[in-house]
Write a protein that holds these residues in place. Structure first.
Motif, PDB file in Angstrom:
ATOM      1  N   ARG A  67     108.803  37.346 -17.107  1.00 32.76           N
ATOM      2  CA  ARG A  67     109.119  37.584 -15.704  1.00 32.76           C
ATOM      3  C   ARG A  67     109.909  36.438 -15.113  1.00 32.76           C
ATOM      4  O   ARG A  67     110.783  36.650 -14.277  1.00 32.76           O
ATOM      5  N   LYS A  86     100.382  43.556   2.005  1.00 29.74           N
ATOM      6  CA  LYS A  86      99.084  42.959   1.686  1.00 29.74           C
ATOM      7  C   LYS A  86      99.189  41.459   1.444  1.00 29.74           C
ATOM      8  O   LYS A  86      98.496  40.679   2.095  1.00 29.74           O
ATOM      9  N   GLU A 132      98.974  40.288  -6.599  1.00 29.87           N
ATOM     10  CA  GLU A 132      97.549  40.547  -6.448  1.00 29.87           C
ATOM     11  C   GLU A 132      96.767  39.283  -6.160  1.00 29.87           C
ATOM     12  O   GLU A 132      95.541  39.299  -6.168  1.00 29.87           O
ATOM     13  N   ASP A 133      97.470  38.164  -5.917  1.00 28.56           N
ATOM     14  CA  ASP A 133      96.751  36.927  -5.621  1.00 28.56           C
ATOM     15  C   ASP A 133      95.901  37.078  -4.375  1.00 28.56           C
ATOM     16  O   ASP A 133      96.266  37.787  -3.439  1.00 28.56           O
ATOM     17  N   THR A 134      94.768  36.365  -4.377  1.00 31.53           N
ATOM     18  CA  THR A 134      93.855  36.520  -3.249  1.00 31.53           C
ATOM     19  C   THR A 134      93.986  35.406  -2.228  1.00 31.53           C
ATOM     20  O   THR A 134      93.323  35.419  -1.208  1.00 31.53           O
ATOM     21  N   SER A 135      94.801  34.414  -2.506  1.00 29.76           N
ATOM     22  CA  SER A 135      94.980  33.360  -1.521  1.00 29.76           C
ATOM     23  C   SER A 135      96.281  32.631  -1.807  1.00 29.76           C
ATOM     24  O   SER A 135      96.620  32.397  -2.958  1.00 29.76           O
ATOM     25  N   ARG A 182      90.708  45.352   5.580  1.00 25.32           N
ATOM     26  CA  ARG A 182      89.947  44.118   5.762  1.00 25.32           C
ATOM     27  C   ARG A 182      88.647  44.425   6.496  1.00 25.32           C
ATOM     28  O   ARG A 182      88.665  44.803   7.664  1.00 25.32           O
ATOM     29  N   SER A 230     105.350  27.321  -8.682  1.00 27.99           N
ATOM     30  CA  SER A 230     104.074  28.007  -8.494  1.00 27.99           C
ATOM     31  C   SER A 230     104.042  29.359  -9.193  1.00 27.99           C
ATOM     32  O   SER A 230     102.982  29.929  -9.404  1.00 27.99           O
ATOM     33  N   ALA A 231     105.187  29.873  -9.593  1.00 26.44           N
ATOM     34  CA  ALA A 231     105.194  31.150 -10.307  1.00 26.44           C
ATOM     35  C   ALA A 231     104.441  31.041 -11.628  1.00 26.44           C
ATOM     36  O   ALA A 231     103.934  32.024 -12.149  1.00 26.44           O
ATOM     37  N   ILE A 233      97.884  38.053   3.855  1.00 27.25           N
ATOM     38  CA  ILE A 233      97.127  36.899   3.376  1.00 27.25           C
ATOM     39  C   ILE A 233      97.875  35.613   3.718  1.00 27.25           C
ATOM     40  O   ILE A 233      97.276  34.609   4.127  1.00 27.25           O
ATOM     41  N   ALA A 271      95.634  48.470   1.722  1.00 24.30           N
ATOM     42  CA  ALA A 271      94.625  47.420   1.719  1.00 24.30           C
ATOM     43  C   ALA A 271      93.892  47.439   3.058  1.00 24.30           C
ATOM     44  O   ALA A 271      94.456  47.803   4.080  1.00 24.30           O
ATOM     45  N   THR A 297     106.117  30.650  -4.766  1.00 21.42           N
ATOM     46  CA  THR A 297     105.929  32.052  -5.123  1.00 21.42           C
ATOM     47  C   THR A 297     104.459  32.341  -5.363  1.00 21.42           C
ATOM     48  O   THR A 297     103.661  31.436  -5.545  1.00 21.42           O
ATOM     49  N   GLN A 350      88.718  29.701  -4.378  1.00 24.55           N
ATOM     50  CA  GLN A 350      89.138  30.696  -5.368  1.00 24.55           C
ATOM     51  C   GLN A 350      88.203  30.680  -6.569  1.00 24.55           C
ATOM     52  O   GLN A 350      87.816  31.713  -7.099  1.00 24.55           O
ATOM     53  N   PHE A 394      88.059  37.994   3.301  1.00 23.57           N
ATOM     54  CA  PHE A 394      88.953  36.864   3.059  1.00 23.57           C
ATOM     55  C   PHE A 394      90.154  37.279   2.229  1.00 23.57           C
ATOM     56  O   PHE A 394      91.283  36.883   2.504  1.00 23.57           O
ATOM     57  N   THR A 395      89.924  38.106   1.198  1.00 25.97           N
ATOM     58  CA  THR A 395      90.985  38.425   0.257  1.00 25.97           C
ATOM     59  C   THR A 395      91.614  39.785   0.496  1.00 25.97           C
ATOM     60  O   THR A 395      92.551  40.156  -0.187  1.00 25.97           O
ATOM     61  N   LEU A 396      91.117  40.545   1.453  1.00 28.55           N
ATOM     62  CA  LEU A 396      91.499  41.939   1.616  1.00 28.55           C
ATOM     63  C   LEU A 396      91.034  42.709   0.391  1.00 28.55           C
ATOM     64  O   LEU A 396      90.784  42.125  -0.670  1.00 28.55           O
ATOM     65  N   MET A 445      92.912  42.710 -11.342  1.00 26.62           N
ATOM     66  CA  MET A 445      93.163  41.269 -11.361  1.00 26.62           C
ATOM     67  C   MET A 445      91.883  40.466 -11.199  1.00 26.62           C
ATOM     68  O   MET A 445      91.672  39.462 -11.875  1.00 26.62           O
ATOM     69  N   ALA A 450     101.744  35.758  -6.998  1.00 27.61           N
ATOM     70  CA  ALA A 450     101.672  37.072  -7.651  1.00 27.61           C
ATOM     71  C   ALA A 450     101.152  38.090  -6.646  1.00 27.61           C
ATOM     72  O   ALA A 450     100.330  37.758  -5.801  1.00 27.61           O
TER      73      ALA A 450
END
Lengths: 295, 328, 406
Positions: B133, C246, C220-223, A122, A266-267, C250, A120, C216, A16, A212-214, A222, C218
């Motif tokens: 949020r 989407k 738009e997260d990419t991984s 790929r 993780s939020a 992933i 989206a 969780t 990332q 990888f990320t679409l 973002m 977001a």
């Protein structure tokens, strides 16, 4: 947490982080040379991905030419953006130019939405999708491409800025535009080169990360945000710093998920990563200020 | 760079005309159908005034102003709905807390030189948004909270758009006049000195950091008040209007209006809202394409903002009339 | 001389302002189509609020396309009892505040008789007050059950997509039957994912299932590799992912990269072709509940929905060549159909307010309406009205949707 798990968190974080760093490079180049924060940087990445999808998947071009053409088109769009939007603004203030980049970003995003739709997509993987094992952690082959590309681009950029005439002119322009124009460096040409380079790097980032990320018409927001943070941590000064900033962001995000500390699930990973990074900035700027005073 | 502006008779006339226009707007025989639009313009103008001051004087971009807007909104919503606090008191508490928050983070933020401010405000905006949020027990999470009460004065409830319009614009005018006063005062002069040269200002005894923090606090308080008015109009709050893109839109409003004068805020907020809420409605997906295009064109041809351009046009017309007058 | 000039300018300004006001007052209403000739019956105006830009655009666009298609078809067949159907659409941009403003506009300026949509839950929740005060029926296409409950406070509000509770129940029931007792959930932080998360956390225990990890991400997260690495470290026997296609793609890909062998279950948010295209090989084996539209070929002829589903799919894929019909468009189909049914039954020539009331009453009386999302029977105590059996548990096999018969 086992050693395997920790390594996996690191691997994910580095992947990332490479993505963020690559985007951060684009921000850094344009900011360093023109002092503009280019809000359309994320859109260059998006375009790279969508273009490579169309060329490689829909138009059926072989992979390598598709990627190269995608990057070239993205670079051209960067050039047009500079020439049509930024340069025509003549002597506008930096803030006004930033708004122009915002307008450009919205415009490009909208056109992409019209051309590619809202779903989206790929693009094809470069070398398949069988995950590779590495000391107990798994990594997707595309992730290796991403990390590798970031390393290569950073090295090439560094060499370019240090050893070529154009590169040195760019650096000079970044350090002192007035003085460098007095020795014959044309700031307008430098700015154009900066935009084209940033768009190219954005496009390269886009083509290598999209499998990888679409990718979709609205990923630029973002991605641009994360890349901006990466560049900001690097102080908008050097490509190495931007990539370092990106890696730091990626790794801290990953470890924030790993920590899962109390209510901070993780939020909160994005918020935690930002807090950590801003604290680092604060400490560093405190040290910088001290150096300025005593040095 | 903010100028103090001269007290010309035209300025008074313009303000008078503006007031007359504003008073007439919500009547059905005039522009009553746009009352709701004007309410939003007024609310966003209040936030924009603060942002104009902040960006105009510190010379830097704030990418997290929506955080203060949101804190005011959520505090008003939670206090008045969940805890039954009087909405006016809630608005006051929210403004004080938001200001205090800005004060606490102000010093460390302004220690970060240069472009770290953009990053810090960005980070602030994102962190606060994540909290809106995730603290779903208080905020209702991503679905938000409905049923926020109306504001009321004694028995007079602000339950119609007509009434809320006057409430919002009362606050907006108050904020503008207060800000115009600050611009003309000693504080304004100190701030202009800081904008000109921080080093020079320090050398004549101006505490640069303190002034910057004061402006940040003021902008935060304005945004908080606007946020409170926002939720008492919509009677609903959710994290969406306070995300990163919202902060960007606020910056756009400030710059389009023009950072040189606080009155630019009305034009900036007005132009962008009218564009997105009225003019572009029928374009389907092309609405954002045209919006982006217009944004670029406006900044290319009016880089100082709408307000300055309007003044320029007005002055040119005035000169032409004066010349004609001199010739006759 | 200058003083007169000043007064002249001021007077002109004021006159101009008044004139502007005069012009705007007598100006014609903004409508989507020109008013019909005097001999035709007046158009029935229906408002539509969907997000075709912003985060929900891939849900909102099929919804808009569906209603456009339906309006064309209805008007070609002569309208509703001879009244042309006029759809007035605004893009809410996935913004609840904007949605509220647009709803007010539809109600007060466009004078619509009912509103269908919005696409998302926050947008729908934001306008409940507005439609209740204005006394106009709203038929939402959003997920959150709070949109129609408590029904005593939702007199004017209906919705067509399945409740999250039913979707979760399909998954949990299947897991219970297969002896799964420990699951990890990974959900989107947006309204859709948060809604699913709440339902899963509340209902899992009823099926003897413990949630051993709650991750969780977001939208738009990419991984999601970090979250999945965490899940991998637990003893979860399955993963439930609650999001749209989407991020779910992933998640599927990342699970494959991390060589996780436990099964992946998803929500009805992945009920479109994009999920399979994007997840590639990782999509195979994924199980999720959705409307029967996706497996229409396997729906038996005895199923009341068979004809409606087949027709909708054919119409949509003919008009929008290259696109595949999705369940999201189906929600809009159901909403608009119910409004049209109601309009077909009301008395003519009533005032706008009375018509809105009549439409609402007729929608509430709908019995056994065979729609795309399911079969609906509304009532005063149930404004969703979806009959059991409307969901199909679907497994992706070799890149295709197959119906997991139980």
């Amino acid at each position: 947490m086992s050693a395997d798990q920790f390594l996996q968190y690191l691997v994910s974080g580095v992947t990332q982080g490479s993505i963020y760093g690559l985007i951060g490079l684009g921000f850094t180049i344009i900011y360093a040379v023109t002092k503009i924060i280019n809000f359309a940087q994320g859109e260059f990445v998006m375009l790279g991905g969508l273009l490579s999808f169309t060329l490689a998947h829909s138009a059926g071009l072989p992979l390598a030419p598709a990627l190269i053409v995608a990057v070239i088109i993205a670079s051209l769009i960067g050039a047009f953006m500079y020439l049509l939007a930024i340069r025509t603004a003549k002597s506008a203030s930096v803030v006004s130019l930033i708004i122009i980049t915002i307008g450009a970003a919205i415009f490009i995003r909208g056109i992409a939405g019209e051309l590619w739709g809202v779903d989206a997509v790929r693009p094809p993987y470069f070398s398949g999708s069988t995950s590779l094992s590495f000391l107990g952690a798994y990594i997707h082959p595309q992730a290796l491409w991403i990390i590798g590309t970031t390393v290569v681009v950073t090295i090439i950029l560094h060499l370019f800025l240090t050893y070529t005439m154009v590169g040195k002119a760019l650096k000079a322009c970044a350090i002192n535009p007035v003085a460098s124009s007095m020795v014959g460096v044309n700031p307008k040409i430098m700015a154009l080169i900066a935009f084209v380079m940033a768009a190219a790097i954005g496009g390269i980032g886009g083509v290598v990360m999209a499998p990888f990320t679409l990718t979709a018409y609205n990923v630029g927001v973002m991605l641009g945000l994360k890349g901006f943070v990466a560049a900001a941590i690097g102080g908008f000064k050097s490509p190495l710093a931007a990539v370092f900033g990106g890696l730091l962001l990626g790794i801290v995000e990953s470890l924030a998920v790993a920590a899962n500390w109390g209510p901070f699930t993780s939020a909160y990973k994005d918020a935690i990563a930002l807090i950590v990074l801003m604290l680092i900035l604060l400490v560093r700027s405190g040290k910088l200020a001290e150096e300025e005073r005593t040095g | 760079m903010m100028s103090a502006g001269l007290k010309s008779k035209w300025a008074y006339l313009a303000v008078a005309a503006l007031l007359a226009f504003l008073i007439l707007v919500p009547f059905d025989w005039f522009l009553g159908r746009y009352t709701t639009l004007m309410i939003f313009i007024g609310i966003y103008a209040i936030v924009t005034v603060g942002l104009c001051l902040l960006m105009g004087y510190t010379g830097q971009v704030s990418l997290g102003q929506a955080a203060f807007f949101g804190i005011g909104a959520y505090m008003s919503a939670i206090l008045s709905k969940t805890y039954g606090v009087n909405p006016w008191l809630a608005m006051f508490i929210a403004a004080v807390m938001t200001g205090a928050f800005a004060y606490i983070i102000g010093y460390p933020i302004f220690r970060l030189r240069g472009n770290y401010l953009a990053m810090a405000t960005l980070g602030l905006g994102l962190i606060v948004w994540v909290l809106f949020r995730e603290l779903s027990h208080f905020t209702g999470g991503p679905d938000g909270m409905a049923g926020i009460p109306y504001l009321s004065l004694g028995g007079f409830v602000f339950d119609s758009a007509f009434r809320r319009y006057f409430l919002v614009w009362f606050f907006c005018m108050a904020v503008l006049l207060i800000s115009q006063n600050i611009v003309r005062s000693r504080t304004g002069r100190a701030l202009r000195a800081i904008h000109g040269s921080e080093a020079a200002s320090e050398s004549i005894g101006i505490n640069v950091a303190q002034f910057k923090v004061k402006i940040l606090v003021l902008s935060a308080v304005y945004a908080s008040i606007a946020g409170s008015l926002f939720v008492h109009h919509l009677r609903f709050v959710s994290p969406q209007p306070f995300d990163f893109l919202a902060s960007v839109k606020l910056v756009v409003m400030a710059v389009i209006g023009g950072l040189a004068s606080v009155w630019g805020a009305i034009f900036g907020a007005g132009a962008t809202r009218i564009l997105s809420d009225e003019i572009l409605l029928r374009f389907g997906q092309w609405d954002i394409i045209i919006y982006g295009l217009i944004l670029m064109l406006v900044m290319i041809f009016m880089p100082e903002g709408l307000f300055v351009k309007l003044k320029e046009v007005f002055n040119r017309l005035r000169l032409r009339y004066r010349q004609k007058g001199a010739e006759s | 001389m200058r003083n007169y000039l000043k007064y002249a300018v001021v007077l002109t300004l004021l006159a101009a302002l008044l004139a502007l006001g005069g012009i705007s007052c007598s100006g014609s209403e903004e409508g989507a189509t020109p008013t019909p000739a005097a001999t035709e019956k007046p158009a029935y105006k229906v408002g539509a609020l969907f997000s075709i830009t912003g985060a929900n655009s891939n849900l909102g666009l099929p919804e808009k396309e569906t209603v456009d298609m339906m309006v064309e078809k209805i008007n070609a067949a002569g309208g509703v009892n001879g009244h042309p159907l006029e759809l007035i659409f605004y893009d809410t941009e996935t913004d609840p505040a904007k949605c509220a403003t647009l709803a007010t506009r539809l109600i007060e300026q466009d004078n619509v008789l009912a509103i269908i949509g919005p696409t998302g839950s926050p947008e729908s929740l934001a306008i409940i007050e507005t439609v209740t005060t204005a006394k106009i029926p709203l038929i939402s296409c959003a997920a959150n059950i709070g949109i129609v409950t408590p029904v005593s406070e939702r007199y004017w509000v209906f919705k067509t997509p399945q409740a999250d509770k039913e979707v979760a129940a399909e998954i949990l029931r299947y897991m219970q039957a297969k002896g799964i007792t420990k699951v990890a959930i990974i959900t989107d932080t947006n309204a859709f994912g948060a809604g699913g998360r709440t339902v899963l956390k509340r209902d899992a225990v009823n099926y003897g299932i413990t949630i051993v990890d709650d991750q969780t991400f977001a939208s738009e997260d990419t991984s999601m590799q970090s979250q999945l690495t965490h899940i991998k470290g637990t003893d979860a026997q399955a993963v439930i992912c609650w999001s749209t296609d989407k991020p779910a793609a992933i998640v599927a890909q990342d699970m494959k990269t991390l060589q996780m062998t436990i099964p992946l279950f998803c929500s009805h948010g992945i009920a479109n072709a994009a999920f399979i295209t994007n997840a590639g090989a990782a999509a195979n084996g994924v199980i999720f509940p959705a409307g029967k539209l996706l497996v229409v070929n396997e729906v038996p002829a005895t199923d009341p929905q068979k004809d409606v589903l087949t027709q909708y799919k054919a119409d949509y894929e003919t008009k929008y060549a290259g696109k595949k019909a999705s369940t999201f468009g189906g929600h809009a189909y159901d909403s608009l159909s119910m409004v049209v049914i109601a309009l077909g039954k009301i008395q003519e020539g009533l005032t706008t307010a009375a018509t809105r009331q009549a439409v609402r009453d007729q929608v509430e009386k709908i019995q056994n309406f065979v729609g795309i999302s399911g079969v609906f029977t509304m009532s005063a105590t149930d404004h969703l009205g979806m009959q059991p059996g409307s969901l199909a548990l679907i497994k992706i096999v070799d890149g295709k949707w197959t119906w997991l018969q139980q």
